[in-house]
Design a protein around this motif. Structure first.
Motif, mmCIF file in Angstrom:
data_model
loop_
_atom_site.group_PDB
_atom_site.id
_atom_site.type_symbol
_atom_site.label_atom_id
_atom_site.label_comp_id
_atom_site.label_asym_id
_atom_site.label_seq_id
_atom_site.Cartn_x
_atom_site.Cartn_y
_atom_site.Cartn_z
ATOM 1 N N LYS A 174 0.936 -1.291 -0.074
ATOM 2 C CA LYS A 174 -0.012 0.092 0.134
ATOM 3 C C LYS A 174 0.804 1.111 -0.297
ATOM 4 C CE LYS A 174 -2.437 -2.164 3.123
ATOM 5 N NZ LYS A 174 -3.334 -2.097 4.366
ATOM 6 N N SER A 177 2.180 3.528 -3.234
ATOM 7 C CA SER A 177 1.134 4.421 -3.967
ATOM 8 C C SER A 177 2.127 5.744 -3.466
ATOM 9 C CB SER A 177 -0.068 4.416 -3.390
ATOM 10 O OG SER A 177 0.026 4.757 -2.000
ATOM 11 N N SER A 180 4.089 7.668 -6.249
ATOM 12 C CA SER A 180 3.654 8.349 -7.303
ATOM 13 C C SER A 180 3.879 9.921 -7.177
ATOM 14 C CB SER A 180 2.141 8.195 -7.457
ATOM 15 O OG SER A 180 1.648 8.652 -6.285
ATOM 16 N N MET A 188 -0.892 4.643 -8.988
ATOM 17 C CA MET A 188 -1.809 5.931 -8.504
ATOM 18 C C MET A 188 -1.324 6.888 -9.627
ATOM 19 S SD MET A 188 -3.568 6.439 -6.127
ATOM 20 C CE MET A 188 -4.090 8.113 -5.615
ATOM 21 N N PRO A 201 -12.557 11.182 -12.454
ATOM 22 C CA PRO A 201 -11.730 10.795 -11.176
ATOM 23 C C PRO A 201 -12.231 9.478 -10.368
ATOM 24 C CG PRO A 201 -12.932 12.901 -10.696
ATOM 25 C CD PRO A 201 -13.033 12.542 -12.113
ATOM 26 N N PHE A 202 -13.774 9.507 -10.415
ATOM 27 C CA PHE A 202 -14.239 8.447 -9.686
ATOM 28 C C PHE A 202 -14.003 7.013 -10.461
ATOM 29 C CE2 PHE A 202 -17.603 5.711 -7.532
ATOM 30 C CZ PHE A 202 -17.275 6.014 -6.457
ATOM 31 N N PHE A 205 -9.682 6.344 -9.994
ATOM 32 C CA PHE A 205 -9.179 6.042 -8.639
ATOM 33 C C PHE A 205 -9.942 4.795 -8.169
ATOM 34 C CE2 PHE A 205 -8.093 10.782 -8.609
ATOM 35 C CZ PHE A 205 -6.908 10.393 -8.716
ATOM 36 N N GLY A 206 -11.304 4.540 -8.611
ATOM 37 C CA GLY A 206 -11.990 3.443 -8.326
ATOM 38 C C GLY A 206 -11.139 2.194 -8.593
ATOM 39 N N ALA A 208 -8.045 2.175 -9.718
ATOM 40 C CA ALA A 208 -6.725 1.889 -9.048
ATOM 41 C C ALA A 208 -6.873 1.392 -7.666
ATOM 42 C CB ALA A 208 -6.243 3.483 -8.876
ATOM 43 N N ALA A 209 -8.052 1.595 -6.989
ATOM 44 C CA ALA A 209 -8.423 0.977 -5.570
ATOM 45 C C ALA A 209 -8.682 -0.413 -5.911
ATOM 46 C CB ALA A 209 -9.603 1.390 -4.880
ATOM 47 N N TYR A 212 -5.280 -2.407 -6.249
ATOM 48 C CA TYR A 212 -4.421 -2.443 -5.010
ATOM 49 C C TYR A 212 -5.273 -3.618 -4.287
ATOM 50 C CZ TYR A 212 -1.459 1.407 -5.689
ATOM 51 O OH TYR A 212 -0.361 2.375 -5.854
ATOM 52 N N LEU A 213 -6.557 -3.565 -4.338
ATOM 53 C CA LEU A 213 -7.181 -4.696 -3.434
ATOM 54 C C LEU A 213 -7.165 -5.806 -4.125
ATOM 55 C CD1 LEU A 213 -9.680 -4.633 -1.264
ATOM 56 C CD2 LEU A 213 -11.478 -4.589 -2.868
ATOM 57 N N SER A 216 -3.645 -7.097 -2.708
ATOM 58 C CA SER A 216 -3.928 -7.496 -1.350
ATOM 59 C C SER A 216 -4.505 -9.101 -1.048
ATOM 60 C CB SER A 216 -4.853 -6.653 -0.380
ATOM 61 O OG SER A 216 -3.997 -5.190 -0.515
#
Lengths: 241, 238
Positions: A174, A177, A180, A188, A201-202, A205-206, A208-209, A212-213, A216
């Motif tokens: 995490k 990120s 960047s 990111m 953006p939504f 960045f969504g 991107a999230a 990462y998820l 993980s």
């Protein structure tokens, strides 16, 4: 909907390939940091147990500093600090050109020293769990100190350290990120740039999230497997619960 | 000379003298950000932990999804998702009269930090409650205590002792993570430091900031040791 799919498509109009390249950078920098960070962490942990008070004090100072300072700050200091230092050396050597250090290297060093500080605590706990008798037995067998560490202590160390190191890895993943902000083109960074260009953006960045998820979730699963493998010769107490 | 210019003046660091007041304001904002979000996160986290353990499968699954998302993604992504992402639906928020909230970087920051720390704290509390031996609740039930009383008088006091250490760690993590606020135009301690550096190109201001953060973390650590000693004074340890 078609519009959004097109934005995420691969090719010149979509950001799919760029995002994938960013995800690759994220994974690369995380993986590149691990060997350096864990080895340094183990060295710091051994220094904390050493007989020399100077080494003990220095290693404690090291972990106190890098565990207490925000990672973002460490990153800035290493990125700008190295840059300034190298530039001074470069100029002193008689060169006139501008020197730039790679954001990847700066990011790797910054994340690595922080990982070392946190993993040192994990290594230390694991080292303490290995009974004195193990070392004594190794010495009785005529092994040198280094052989005893490599052949007797280290293999047992991994089993105890694994859950803690797993946590360190998740935190590291995490933290990547942050690179960047020093212009390394990770997930990111690409999401930020896609947002600037498309004003969505939504969406970006969504996505991107979610990237990462996914990393993980896969890591959690992978470490579960690794722990099961490391424990295969052991009866885990309370496993039935 | 104002008080906040003194430290820089005394140690003869020009950049700290010049930006001392901004740094002090920044420290104030950092403390506010952390204090507010950690406390709110504590309440939400506790509620989520209890709800996850005591309610039906659908609610637990939803809470599980929430904690997985916020623990599995970087805080930076969450912050940008709130600040840029939710902020992009301007008309929608104006319709709901909520635009004043998502327009402000400070509120976005508070919102994202709270959601993040609540997820971590929920897991800490869940772990602590589950770590209690089942005999505790059974004995309380055998004594005829009502479920609320069992929770408040038997389970909670013991769970809090288990949760104390990880909560302290989470507070330290939040102090460090609050530096991200500087990336959404806020002038917290990190933001003030970045400003001072950008104007002076004096790297030592970063070292001053590092020392201040270290001091904060050290104070929390000491405070937590005292708190733990106080809360466990009835237990025979070692």
């Amino acid at each position: 909907m078609d519009y959004y799919l097109k934005l995420l498509s691969f090719g010149p109009d979509g950001w799919g390939d760029e995002l994938l390249a960013g995800a690759w950078i994220t994974i690369s920098i995380a993986l590149a940091t691990v060997p350096f960070g864990l080895a340094l962490g183990l060295a710091v942990a051994l220094a904390k147990r050493s007989r020399s008070p100077v080494l003990r004090a220095l290693s404690t100072l090291y972990t106190t500093i890098f565990r207490g300072v925000p990672e973002l700050l460490t990153l800035y200091v290493i990125y700008f600090g190295f840059q300034m230092l190298l530039q001074k050396l470069w100029t002193a050597l008689g060169f006139t050109s501008n020197l730039e250090i790679s954001p990847f290297l700066a990011g790797m060093v910054a994340l690595g020293v922080v990982l070392a500080a946190f993993s040192a605590e994990v290594w230390l706990g694991a080292l303490n769990s290995i009974q004195k008798g193990q070392r004594e037995a190794a010495a009785a067998l005529g092994l040198t100190k280094w052989q005893a560490f490599r052949l007797v202590v280290f293999p047992q160390l991994m089993r105890v350290a694994l859950p803690g190191l797993g946590n360190n890895w998740m935190v590291l993943l995490k933290e990547t990120s942050l690179v960047s902000v020093i212009t390394l083109q990770d997930t990111m960074f690409i999401a930020t740039r896609a947002n600037v260009v498309t004003k969505e953006p939504f969406l970006f960045f969504g996505v991107a999230a979610l990237i990462y998820l996914a990393f993980s979730v896969v890591s959690t699963w992978g470490f579960g497997k690794l722990e099961a493998r490391a424990n295969r010769g052991h009866i885990v107490h309370g496993a039935a619960r | 000379m104002k008080w906040c210019e003194w430290p820089g003046h005394v140690i003869g660091l020009e950049v700290l003298e010049k930006y001392g007041c901004r740094m002090a304001d920044g420290l104030g904002l950092t403390l506010y950000l952390v204090g507010f979000t950690f406390t709110l996160g504590l309440i939400i986290g506790l509620a989520l932990a209890v709800a996850k353990l005591r309610s039906n499968r659908i609610v637990s699954a939803l809470i599980h999804g929430y904690t997985t998302f916020f623990r599995g993604t970087p805080l930076l992504v969450q912050l940008f998702l709130v600040y840029y992402g939710l902020g992009a639906f301007r008309l929608f928020w104006q319709e709901l009269n909520m635009w004043w909230f998502f327009r402000e970087p400070l509120y976005c920051c508070l919102f994202a930090f709270t959601l993040n720390t609540a997820a971590y704290q929920a897991e800490i509390f869940r772990g602590a409650i589950q770590a209690l031996p089942p005999g505790q609740a059974e004995a309380a039930r055998a004594l005829g205590m009502r479920p609320t009383a069992i929770f408040l008088k038997v389970e909670m006091p013991q769970a809090m002792i288990i949760a104390l250490r990880p909560l302290g760690n989470e507070l330290i993590v939040m102090i460090k993570a609050s530096a991200l606020a500087s990336l959404v135009t806020l002038f917290d301690l990190m933001g003030a430091t970045r400003l001072a550096f950008a104007r002076s190109f004096d790297l030592s201001i970063y070292l001053v900031a590092a020392l201040i953060y270290l001091m904060l973390v050290e104070i929390i650590r000491r405070l937590w040791d005292l708190l733990e000693a106080r809360l466990t004074r009835h237990l025979v340890l070692r």
